[in-house]
Design a protein around this motif. Structure first.
Motif, PDB file in Angstrom:
ATOM      1  N   LEU A   1      13.193  64.647  39.248  1.00  0.00           N
ATOM      2  CA  LEU A   1      13.258  63.673  38.387  1.00  0.00           C
ATOM      3  C   LEU A   1      12.422  64.125  37.294  1.00  0.00           C
ATOM      4  O   LEU A   1      11.382  64.565  37.140  1.00  0.00           O
ATOM      5  N   GLU A   2      12.864  63.770  36.165  1.00  0.00           N
ATOM      6  CA  GLU A   2      12.265  64.106  34.920  1.00  0.00           C
ATOM      7  C   GLU A   2      11.932  62.797  34.240  1.00  0.00           C
ATOM      8  O   GLU A   2      12.528  61.708  34.347  1.00  0.00           O
ATOM      9  N   GLU A   3      10.634  62.588  33.776  1.00  0.00           N
ATOM     10  CA  GLU A   3      10.431  61.485  33.015  1.00  0.00           C
ATOM     11  C   GLU A   3      10.944  61.291  31.837  1.00  0.00           C
ATOM     12  O   GLU A   3      11.686  60.212  31.414  1.00  0.00           O
TER      13      GLU A   3
ATOM     14  N   ARG B   1      19.086  57.121  38.590  1.00  0.00           N
ATOM     15  CA  ARG B   1      18.718  55.784  38.983  1.00  0.00           C
ATOM     16  C   ARG B   1      18.581  55.447  40.224  1.00  0.00           C
ATOM     17  O   ARG B   1      17.934  54.704  40.854  1.00  0.00           O
ATOM     18  N   VAL B   2      18.990  56.489  41.190  1.00  0.00           N
ATOM     19  CA  VAL B   2      19.096  56.315  42.668  1.00  0.00           C
ATOM     20  C   VAL B   2      17.927  57.423  42.983  1.00  0.00           C
ATOM     21  O   VAL B   2      17.936  58.668  42.547  1.00  0.00           O
TER      22      VAL B   2
ATOM     23  N   LEU C   1      23.819  47.418  33.439  1.00  0.00           N
ATOM     24  CA  LEU C   1      22.690  48.298  33.742  1.00  0.00           C
ATOM     25  C   LEU C   1      22.876  49.117  32.284  1.00  0.00           C
ATOM     26  O   LEU C   1      21.825  49.580  31.973  1.00  0.00           O
ATOM     27  N   ILE C   2      23.958  49.779  31.854  1.00  0.00           N
ATOM     28  CA  ILE C   2      24.012  50.473  30.888  1.00  0.00           C
ATOM     29  C   ILE C   2      23.489  49.948  29.500  1.00  0.00           C
ATOM     30  O   ILE C   2      22.782  50.609  28.664  1.00  0.00           O
ATOM     31  N   LYS C   3      23.742  48.850  29.358  1.00  0.00           N
ATOM     32  CA  LYS C   3      23.203  47.999  28.127  1.00  0.00           C
ATOM     33  C   LYS C   3      21.833  47.899  28.247  1.00  0.00           C
ATOM     34  O   LYS C   3      20.998  48.208  27.107  1.00  0.00           O
ATOM     35  N   GLN C   4      21.008  47.417  29.469  1.00  0.00           N
ATOM     36  CA  GLN C   4      19.975  47.714  29.649  1.00  0.00           C
ATOM     37  C   GLN C   4      19.291  48.772  29.256  1.00  0.00           C
ATOM     38  O   GLN C   4      18.108  48.899  28.741  1.00  0.00           O
ATOM     39  N   LEU C   5      19.839  49.867  29.888  1.00  0.00           N
ATOM     40  CA  LEU C   5      19.163  51.074  29.552  1.00  0.00           C
ATOM     41  C   LEU C   5      19.100  51.566  28.012  1.00  0.00           C
ATOM     42  O   LEU C   5      18.279  52.125  27.706  1.00  0.00           O
TER      43      LEU C   5
END
Length: 97
Positions: A75-77, A67-68, A20-24
């Motif tokens: 939430l901020e964009e 992410r949740v 997940l961190i790699k994808q982010l």
């Protein structure tokens, strides 16, 4: 920025979320670069750029924490600091052909 440095900055000491961190990280890098320029010559500008690495770290950290959908804080964009970095990059970027 390596995965290890990113996890250290985010204070993550497990490997459960590495994919997940790699994808982010990949998404954050492209998000920032695309916000500055779509030039095919852009890689050199961002390579070994500590401001770019910091902006990626800020964005990945925000996305990882948010992410949740049930978290309490709004939430901020995009985090404010990342917007400032993008504006600085836009001013400094010159397309070298």
């Amino acid at each position: 920025m390596t995965l290890e440095k990113l996890k250290l900055a985010m204070r993550i000491d497990h490997n459960f979320d590495d994919d997940l961190i790699k994808q982010l990280k990949d998404t954050a890098e492209h998000y920032i670069m695309d916000a500055v320029t779509l030039s095919p010559n852009r890689e050199a500008f961002f390579k070994d750029n500590p401001k770019f690495d910091t902006a990626v770290m800020f964005l990945v950290g925000a996305w990882y924490e948010q992410r949740v959908s049930s978290i309490d804080k709004a939430l901020e964009e995009i985090p404010f600091g990342v917007t400032s970095f993008i504006q600085q990059f836009r001013g400094a970027y010159r397309d070298e052909v």
